[in-house]
Design a protein around this motif. Structure first.
Motif, PDB file in Angstrom:
ATOM      1  N   LEU A 126      34.590   0.823  45.609  1.00 60.54           N
ATOM      2  CA  LEU A 126      35.287   0.718  46.891  1.00 60.54           C
ATOM      3  C   LEU A 126      34.562   1.503  47.970  1.00 60.54           C
ATOM      4  N   ARG A 127      33.996   2.660  47.610  1.00 64.41           N
ATOM      5  CA  ARG A 127      33.285   3.460  48.603  1.00 64.41           C
ATOM      6  C   ARG A 127      32.018   2.747  49.077  1.00 64.41           C
ATOM      7  N   TYR A 128      31.339   2.059  48.163  1.00 63.05           N
ATOM      8  CA  TYR A 128      30.140   1.307  48.550  1.00 63.05           C
ATOM      9  C   TYR A 128      30.510   0.170  49.500  1.00 63.05           C
ATOM     10  N   VAL A 129      31.600  -0.535  49.212  1.00 65.35           N
ATOM     11  CA  VAL A 129      32.054  -1.607  50.099  1.00 65.35           C
ATOM     12  C   VAL A 129      32.376  -1.038  51.478  1.00 65.35           C
ATOM     13  N   ALA A 130      33.089   0.101  51.501  1.00 64.25           N
ATOM     14  CA  ALA A 130      33.455   0.709  52.781  1.00 64.25           C
ATOM     15  C   ALA A 130      32.221   1.159  53.553  1.00 64.25           C
ATOM     16  N   ASP A 131      31.217   1.711  52.837  1.00 62.78           N
ATOM     17  CA  ASP A 131      29.989   2.141  53.511  1.00 62.78           C
ATOM     18  C   ASP A 131      29.260   0.959  54.141  1.00 62.78           C
ATOM     19  N   CYS A 132      29.247  -0.187  53.448  1.00 60.76           N
ATOM     20  CA  CYS A 132      28.594  -1.382  53.999  1.00 60.76           C
ATOM     21  C   CYS A 132      29.353  -1.920  55.206  1.00 60.76           C
ATOM     22  N   VAL A 133      30.682  -1.777  55.198  1.00 62.48           N
ATOM     23  CA  VAL A 133      31.484  -2.203  56.338  1.00 62.48           C
ATOM     24  C   VAL A 133      31.211  -1.295  57.537  1.00 62.48           C
ATOM     25  N   GLU A 134      31.127   0.003  57.279  1.00 62.79           N
ATOM     26  CA  GLU A 134      30.919   0.950  58.376  1.00 62.79           C
ATOM     27  C   GLU A 134      29.483   0.966  58.869  1.00 62.79           C
ATOM     28  N   ALA A 175      38.454   2.024  56.691  1.00 67.13           N
ATOM     29  CA  ALA A 175      37.039   1.965  57.066  1.00 67.13           C
ATOM     30  C   ALA A 175      36.904   1.541  58.523  1.00 67.13           C
ATOM     31  N   ASP A 176      35.880   2.069  59.168  1.00 61.01           N
ATOM     32  CA  ASP A 176      35.572   1.723  60.552  1.00 61.01           C
ATOM     33  C   ASP A 176      34.687   0.471  60.538  1.00 61.01           C
ATOM     34  N   ALA A 177      35.265  -0.674  60.922  1.00 57.12           N
ATOM     35  CA  ALA A 177      34.548  -1.949  60.857  1.00 57.12           C
ATOM     36  C   ALA A 177      33.878  -2.322  62.180  1.00 57.12           C
ATOM     37  N   THR A 178      33.774  -1.369  63.102  1.00 58.07           N
ATOM     38  CA  THR A 178      33.212  -1.672  64.419  1.00 58.07           C
ATOM     39  C   THR A 178      31.780  -2.192  64.314  1.00 58.07           C
ATOM     40  N   GLU A 179      30.945  -1.512  63.480  1.00 56.96           N
ATOM     41  CA  GLU A 179      29.550  -1.929  63.349  1.00 56.96           C
ATOM     42  C   GLU A 179      29.433  -3.278  62.648  1.00 56.96           C
ATOM     43  N   LEU A 180      30.317  -3.546  61.688  1.00 58.57           N
ATOM     44  CA  LEU A 180      30.290  -4.845  61.010  1.00 58.57           C
ATOM     45  C   LEU A 180      30.599  -5.972  61.995  1.00 58.57           C
ATOM     46  N   MET A 181      31.597  -5.752  62.850  1.00 58.74           N
ATOM     47  CA  MET A 181      31.946  -6.772  63.841  1.00 58.74           C
ATOM     48  C   MET A 181      30.809  -6.978  64.845  1.00 58.74           C
ATOM     49  N   ALA A 182      30.123  -5.883  65.196  1.00 57.62           N
ATOM     50  CA  ALA A 182      28.993  -5.990  66.119  1.00 57.62           C
ATOM     51  C   ALA A 182      27.838  -6.743  65.464  1.00 57.62           C
ATOM     52  N   ALA A 183      27.612  -6.481  64.161  1.00 52.47           N
ATOM     53  CA  ALA A 183      26.550  -7.186  63.442  1.00 52.47           C
ATOM     54  C   ALA A 183      26.844  -8.674  63.348  1.00 52.47           C
ATOM     55  N   PRO A 243      26.476  -1.585  58.178  1.00 52.67           N
ATOM     56  CA  PRO A 243      25.912  -2.776  57.529  1.00 52.67           C
ATOM     57  C   PRO A 243      24.451  -2.611  57.122  1.00 52.67           C
ATOM     58  N   ALA A 244      23.733  -1.692  57.756  1.00 57.34           N
ATOM     59  CA  ALA A 244      22.335  -1.476  57.388  1.00 57.34           C
ATOM     60  C   ALA A 244      22.219  -0.964  55.956  1.00 57.34           C
ATOM     61  N   VAL A 245      23.287  -0.339  55.430  1.00 59.08           N
ATOM     62  CA  VAL A 245      23.271   0.123  54.035  1.00 59.08           C
ATOM     63  C   VAL A 245      23.007  -1.026  53.094  1.00 59.08           C
ATOM     64  N   LEU A 246      23.543  -2.194  53.435  1.00 63.25           N
ATOM     65  CA  LEU A 246      23.384  -3.371  52.569  1.00 63.25           C
ATOM     66  C   LEU A 246      21.945  -3.837  52.516  1.00 63.25           C
ATOM     67  N   LEU A 247      21.186  -3.568  53.578  1.00 58.42           N
ATOM     68  CA  LEU A 247      19.794  -4.034  53.612  1.00 58.42           C
ATOM     69  C   LEU A 247      18.960  -3.391  52.512  1.00 58.42           C
TER      70      LEU A 247
END
Length: 475
Positions: free
Chosen positions: A458-466, A276-284, A468-472
């Motif tokens: 696992l796909r939902y977790v990965a989507d939230c990592v990539e 997963a691309d965690a760039t947006e999670l780290m930015a958040a 984070p707005a998905v979690l909102l």
């Protein structure tokens, strides 16, 4: 007339059957108050101080430091009903009950009557040694009635290689390691603060002892901790081969071995993983911590964000927050999420549990993780804080590895593993770019769900990592 009562090692909770004596807090002849801690023991789950439900004079101790005792075995005897040394007539009896006001009846850690703690006094019965079990002794005059001044925290007083004396060491693990290898701690110069002896100092002494003894004739030697076989015959001019060391599987290490073996033998597990691309999670995360300001409270950790993502995913896929009742052949879906997280300590791998994680936000989860982690590092976690988990988060990325296939923490149904977050080439918006990439792996019990459910989680977790707005959308 004094009544001699026997205090047995109590059940410290969670079905524990034995404990190792780490340090005695009293000696024969000491006056103890009701619910005063008398011994520090190490169980398979935690290190705890055991309080005595009786008040009186200690007449005997059973078990040396480093030895194991089963639950129900005698710990010590106390002469109740006299402030002087006990008379010779009474015998210790497990069936005798203390007189009114002499005992609390509360032998579990953390319980007590709230009686005022008496000052500690030493009353040494005539002809009685501190280490020998004593059922009764003739009356003797009390020595200096002034309270015994406690030793400094960084000094443990005990027997090392048959000699008494103060030792500048705090950790029970360091003392045990020294006993295993017959290292005299008083001969070492500590490299820690104020001369504190650290594990590295003992390791260095062990290596020096091994080098000094490599040229001597090997012997067969048996100790309480290891069994070393005699070395085979060697030719002149060749060094003796190193002997194998046997390390007992007990305490935390033994409990981990039992649980992992049971998990492998009972749970048909399977593992799926995704990058997963965690760039947006780290930015958040950076934006959250920047918004709090320099004095806006503790920072939000990546582990806390991943934990919050897990609770949201478990709300969508409750099959993974369950356990299997093998006797009834039923899947038991659990109503709340008690999130465990793996933590490496000097005592081994432990899994503290964040209670009711599904009711907490990321900041609350992070604060609880930080609190439990500090307790784990200092060896102060209670058995209750290490049990009852329903799902485990394992951040093995702190060890510098990308992926793993973790073993499920029995009797749970799943574990999410997180690798290190590293800059890697990644196709982003149709172009090759350097992004912060993490590998996520889910090991699950195939009895509670099939691959579709596990993959969806696992796909939902990965989507939230990539993103984070998905979690909102679920908050």
């Amino acid at each position: 007339m004094a009544q001699v009562l026997e205090f047995k090692l109590p059940d410290l909770g969670e079905g524990l059957t034995e404990a190792e004596i780490v340090r005695w807090l009293v000696e024969v002849g000491d006056v103890v108050a009701i619910d005063q801690p008398v011994v520090e023991v190490e169980t398979a789950k935690a290190m705890v101080e055991v309080p005595c439900p009786y008040g009186g004079v200690v007449t005997a101790r059973f078990g040396e430091e480093g030895s194991e005792l089963p639950v129900g075995a005698p710990l010590l005897t106390v002469a109740v009903g006299a402030t002087e040394a006990p008379s010779a007539s009474p015998e210790p009896s497990a069936d005798e009950e203390p007189s009114a006001g002499s005992g609390s009846g509360n032998v579990l850690v953390g319980y007590g009557t709230g009686a005022p703690v008496a000052r500690r006094r030493r009353i040494r019965p005539a002809g009685v040694g501190a280490a020998a079990p004593v059922a009764a002794a003739a009356p003797a005059a009390a020595v200096d009635p002034a309270p015994v001044r406690p030793a400094p925290v960084a000094v443990a007083v005990g027997e090392v290689n048959g000699r008494q004396g103060p030792v500048a060491v705090v950790s029970p693990l360091v003392r045990r390691l020294a006993r295993q290898h017959e290292i005299d701690l008083r001969q070492l110069t500590g490299s820690g603060p104020d001369g504190l002896i650290l594990r590295a100092d003992v390791d260095s002494a062990i290596r020096r002892a091994g080098e000094a003894g490599s040229a001597t004739e090997p012997e067969a030697r048996t100790t309480a901790e290891s069994v070393v076989a005699a070395a085979p015959t060697v030719h002149a001019g060749t060094a003796a081969p190193a002997a194998a060391e046997r390390i007992p599987l007990r305490g935390v290490r033994g409990a981990v071995a039992d649980k992992l073996s049971r998990s492998r033998s009972e749970i048909p597990d399977a593992t799926c993983w995704v990058d997963a691309d965690a760039t947006e999670l780290m930015a958040a995360r950076a934006a959250m911590n920047a918004a709090s300001g320099p004095s806006g409270g503790p920072k939000v950790s990546v582990l806390a964000l991943l934990a919050r993502i897990c609770t949201a995913a478990l709300a969508r896929y409750p099959e993974l927050n369950s356990t299997v009742d093998t006797a009834a052949r039923e899947i038991v879906r659990l109503p709340g999420v008690h999130l465990g997280f793996a933590a490496q300590t000097e005592r081994g791998l432990v899994v503290p549990v964040v209670r009711d994680a599904h009711t907490r936000n990321a900041e609350s989860i992070g604060a609880e993780i930080a609190r439990l982690t500090e307790l784990a590092r200092t060896g102060k976690l209670s058995p209750a804080q290490l049990t009852g988990g329903t799902f485990t988060l394992n951040n093995y990325g702190v060890f510098g590895v990308d992926g793993s296939t973790p073993i499920i923490n029995h009797p749970e149904a799943a574990m999410l593993g997180v690798g290190r977050i590293m800059p890697k080439p990644w196709v982003h918006n149709g172009e090759l770019a350097v992004r912060q990439v993490v590998q996520l792996s889910l090991t699950f019990d195939h009895r509670v769900c099939d691959g579709g459910t596990a993959g969806g989680f696992l796909r939902y977790v990965a989507d939230c990592v990539e993103q984070p707005a998905v979690l909102l959308r679920t908050l």
